[in-house]
Scaffold this active site. Structure first.
Site, PDB file in Angstrom:
ATOM      1  N   LEU A   1      75.468  28.196 -36.100  1.00  0.00           N
ATOM      2  CA  LEU A   1      76.388  27.632 -37.300  1.00  0.00           C
ATOM      3  C   LEU A   1      77.032  26.511 -36.241  1.00  0.00           C
ATOM      4  O   LEU A   1      77.769  25.460 -37.031  1.00  0.00           O
ATOM      5  CB  LEU A   1      77.450  29.010 -38.018  1.00  0.00           C
ATOM      6  CG  LEU A   1      77.308  29.525 -38.687  1.00  0.00           C
ATOM      7  CD1 LEU A   1      77.656  30.558 -39.131  1.00  0.00           C
ATOM      8  CD2 LEU A   1      75.936  28.584 -39.834  1.00  0.00           C
ATOM      9  N   GLY A   2      77.683  26.467 -35.207  1.00  0.00           N
ATOM     10  CA  GLY A   2      78.679  25.683 -33.912  1.00  0.00           C
ATOM     11  C   GLY A   2      79.148  25.807 -32.721  1.00  0.00           C
ATOM     12  O   GLY A   2      78.546  27.316 -32.529  1.00  0.00           O
TER      13      GLY A   2
ATOM     14  N   GLY B   1      81.342  25.690 -29.207  1.00  0.00           N
ATOM     15  CA  GLY B   1      82.352  24.157 -28.893  1.00  0.00           C
ATOM     16  C   GLY B   1      82.682  25.100 -27.808  1.00  0.00           C
ATOM     17  O   GLY B   1      81.530  25.431 -25.754  1.00  0.00           O
ATOM     18  N   GLY B   2      83.870  24.470 -26.551  1.00  0.00           N
ATOM     19  CA  GLY B   2      84.014  25.238 -24.892  1.00  0.00           C
ATOM     20  C   GLY B   2      84.420  25.845 -24.287  1.00  0.00           C
ATOM     21  O   GLY B   2      83.500  26.270 -23.146  1.00  0.00           O
ATOM     22  N   PHE B   3      84.344  26.663 -25.878  1.00  0.00           N
ATOM     23  CA  PHE B   3      84.999  28.306 -25.524  1.00  0.00           C
ATOM     24  C   PHE B   3      84.189  29.288 -26.501  1.00  0.00           C
ATOM     25  O   PHE B   3      84.457  29.930 -26.073  1.00  0.00           O
ATOM     26  CB  PHE B   3      86.126  28.198 -25.614  1.00  0.00           C
ATOM     27  CG  PHE B   3      86.987  27.547 -23.973  1.00  0.00           C
ATOM     28  CD1 PHE B   3      87.285  27.965 -23.013  1.00  0.00           C
ATOM     29  CD2 PHE B   3      88.240  26.828 -24.864  1.00  0.00           C
ATOM     30  CE1 PHE B   3      87.849  26.728 -22.469  1.00  0.00           C
ATOM     31  CE2 PHE B   3      89.197  26.245 -24.390  1.00  0.00           C
ATOM     32  CZ  PHE B   3      88.768  26.392 -22.373  1.00  0.00           C
ATOM     33  N   GLY B   4      83.335  28.846 -26.804  1.00  0.00           N
ATOM     34  CA  GLY B   4      82.550  29.905 -27.661  1.00  0.00           C
ATOM     35  C   GLY B   4      81.449  28.967 -28.929  1.00  0.00           C
ATOM     36  O   GLY B   4      81.093  27.836 -28.435  1.00  0.00           O
TER      37      GLY B   4
ATOM     38  N   THR C   1      79.923  30.234 -32.455  1.00  0.00           N
ATOM     39  CA  THR C   1      79.036  31.019 -33.633  1.00  0.00           C
ATOM     40  C   THR C   1      78.263  30.483 -34.637  1.00  0.00           C
ATOM     41  O   THR C   1      77.479  29.899 -34.276  1.00  0.00           O
ATOM     42  CB  THR C   1      80.481  29.746 -34.886  1.00  0.00           C
ATOM     43  OG1 THR C   1      81.425  30.279 -34.535  1.00  0.00           O
ATOM     44  CG2 THR C   1      80.600  31.226 -35.974  1.00  0.00           C
TER      45      THR C   1
ATOM     46  N   ASP D   1      95.686  26.065 -37.427  1.00  0.00           N
ATOM     47  CA  ASP D   1      94.495  25.031 -37.172  1.00  0.00           C
ATOM     48  C   ASP D   1      93.799  25.052 -38.981  1.00  0.00           C
ATOM     49  O   ASP D   1      92.888  24.943 -39.231  1.00  0.00           O
ATOM     50  CB  ASP D   1      93.489  25.830 -36.389  1.00  0.00           C
ATOM     51  CG  ASP D   1      92.795  24.323 -36.254  1.00  0.00           C
ATOM     52  OD1 ASP D   1      92.559  23.774 -36.385  1.00  0.00           O
ATOM     53  OD2 ASP D   1      91.214  24.717 -35.476  1.00  0.00           O
TER      54      ASP D   1
END
Length: 506
Positions: A43-44, A46-49, A51, A168
């Site tokens: 689903l997506g 980034g730099g640290f994980g 989903t 967030d």
């Protein structure tokens, strides 16, 4: 399809039912405590994980879930960056578990470590994010933006009451559920427990814990978030819904740092004032709590009628009587000042024109004459038993006025201020009370059959034995326990717009 969750795999798509990735050889089943998860789609990331959408393989029907994989940049448990990533993961899981099952929060199902990665299993929400909704359908109108705030503010209130700051809030983290259209907050990756020292204050994970540029206020960017930081982010999200632009894309006042957003949208002045306070750079000027914003939105439709109560009709100075403690006092200082000024009218003379008064008391004929001449302010007067059927009293100030057993049948009281007025036993059949302000008004035993109470403010009003059969309360602000004390029937239109299912008065 089965999706490989090895971060280094260059061809993660695999046939359905595969147990091992055909490209990198990694296992495709993630197991923990007898549960087996199969990734279906990314689903997506980034730099640290990353989903994933996944299924629980060993449960009947293979229900969908969402799995968040946290990937520390180093694979050394003794490294401070690895330890920070572990702390961040455990903090999010702990807070989500403490928040429990709120209907507007994606619930936590499981969490575990499979070194060097950490995994969190959450409820799957089938729908679209508000970010995707705006990109596809365009910006919201004012009414839809207000509805968004009314849906999300209680969620923030709940989170804050549990000692948590989200940090967030943004359109990409709020999803509209397909099955019922409800808004769900889906990501708690940057949550912070109040009183906790910010993780990553000097490490590589700092950017992960701060929030999102444009939605995070200055104090949060300085690693000192407070509850009001989430209020700012929610206001920024509302701006995105209204403009289709991220707050960081809008012009900034170079002297104050405030966002210059009004040129991009057309909203009422009262609603604009609420948004301005949500987006105030200064914490002293911003709403401190979600409850304060809710109260401001409740009063917003009545600002125009409330403001009439502070007109000065005489140049002579008049004493101000302190407000009684039980009256409304909210975080909205402007509304509080307006309400206090209105209450102070009880201590003033009416300053009516010569011949209008008799020891401060108006007779029925003089009242009607005053209405014909455009008079509006009748606060604190005694009009009990008056026959005012069919009179036009739009926007009149009737604060603390006695109208018990008065005949107000078909009277037009639209946007009238009847705060703390005594209307016990009054005849208000077919009266127009659209947007009337009736906070703390006594309507016990009043006849409101077929009355128009749309968008009226009835919070704290006494509705015991009031007859609301056939009345229209669509959009009115009134509690369920108030309605339970009144008489209603199948023709009563409730605040939600629906009608009662039963035919008999309650």
């Amino acid at each position: 399809m089965s999706y490989c969750f090895n971060p280094t795999c260059t061809r993660p798509q695999n046939p359905e039912g595969s147990l091992v990735c055909g490209n990198c050889g990694s296992g495709l089943i993630l197991g923990h405590r007898g549960r087996e998860y199969r990734m279906k789609k990314c689903l997506g990331y980034g730099g640290f994980g990353a989903t994933f959408a996944a299924v629980e393989e060993n449960l009947p029907g293979k229900p969908l879930c969402v799995i968040k994989q946290l990937r520390p940049p180093v694979n050394n448990p003794d490294d401070h960056v690895y330890q920070m990533a572990k702390d961040l993961f455990e903090r999010e899981a702990e807070i989500m578990g403490r928040l429990g099952n709120h209907p507007r929060l994606a619930s936590l199902r499981d969490y575990f470590a499979d070194p060097p990665h950490f995994y969190m299993v959450q409820e799957f929400v089938d729908g679209k994010t508000l970010q995707a909704e705006v990109r596809e359908g365009g910006p919201f109108e004012e009414g839809s933006a207000k509805l968004f705030l009314r849906q999300m503010l209680p969620v923030l209130q709940y989170i804050h009451e549990h000692g948590t700051i989200h940090r967030d809030i943004k359109p990409a983290n709020i999803m509209r559920r397909k099955v019922d259209g409800e808004l769900i907050l889906i990501d708690f990756g940057a949550v912070k427990q109040v009183g906790q020292i910010p993780s990553g204050a000097e490490g590589e994970l700092t950017q992960f814990a701060i929030g999102t540029a444009g939605y995070a206020p200055p104090e949060q960017l300085s690693m000192r978030p407070v509850y009001a930081s989430d209020i700012y982010a929610l206001g920024g999200t509302c701006l995105y819904l209204l403009t289709g632009k991220s707050p960081k894309e809008l012009e900034i006042d170079p002297q104050t740092g405030e966002i210059r957003w009004r040129q991009y949208v057309r909203v009422s002045d009262a609603f604009a004032q609420v948004l301005d306070r949500m987006l105030a750079v200064s914490l002293k000027q911003r709403y401190a709590t979600a409850g304060a914003v809710i109260r401001a939105l409740d009063l917003e439709p009545h600002y125009s009628s409330l403001s009439q109560g502070i007109r000065t009709q005489s140049p002579a100075p008049t004493p101000v009587v302190p407000p009684p403690p039980e009256e409304i006092t909210s975080g909205d200082s402007q509304a509080s000042r307006l309400a206090a000024a209105i209450r102070a009218r009880k201590a003033r003379a009416l300053n009516m024109e010569e011949g209008d008064t008799d020891s401060g008391k108006l007779t029925q004929s003089r009242l009607k004459d005053a209405l014909r001449r455009g008079k509006k302010d009748f606060a604190g007067q005694d009009f009990r038993d008056f026959d005012l059927q069919g009179e036009t009293m739009v926007g009149c100030i009737l604060t603390e006025t006695v109208l018990s057993k008065a005949n107000l049948r078909e009277t037009i009281l639209e946007e009238a201020n009847l705060g703390r007025a005594n209307l016990q036993g009054a005849n208000l059949q077919k009266a127009n009370l659209h947007k009337a302000y009736l906070s703390f008004a006594n309507l016990q035993g009043a006849d409101l059959r077929n009355a128009d109470l749309t968008d009226a403010y009835l919070r704290n009003a006494n509705l015991r034995d009031a007859n609301l059969c056939g009345a229209n309360l669509e959009g009115a602000l009134v509690a369920n326990d108030q309605l339970a004390a009144a008489r209603t029937n199948w023709a009563t239109k409730l605040p939600t717009g629906s009608k009662r299912a039963n035919w008999w008065p309650l």
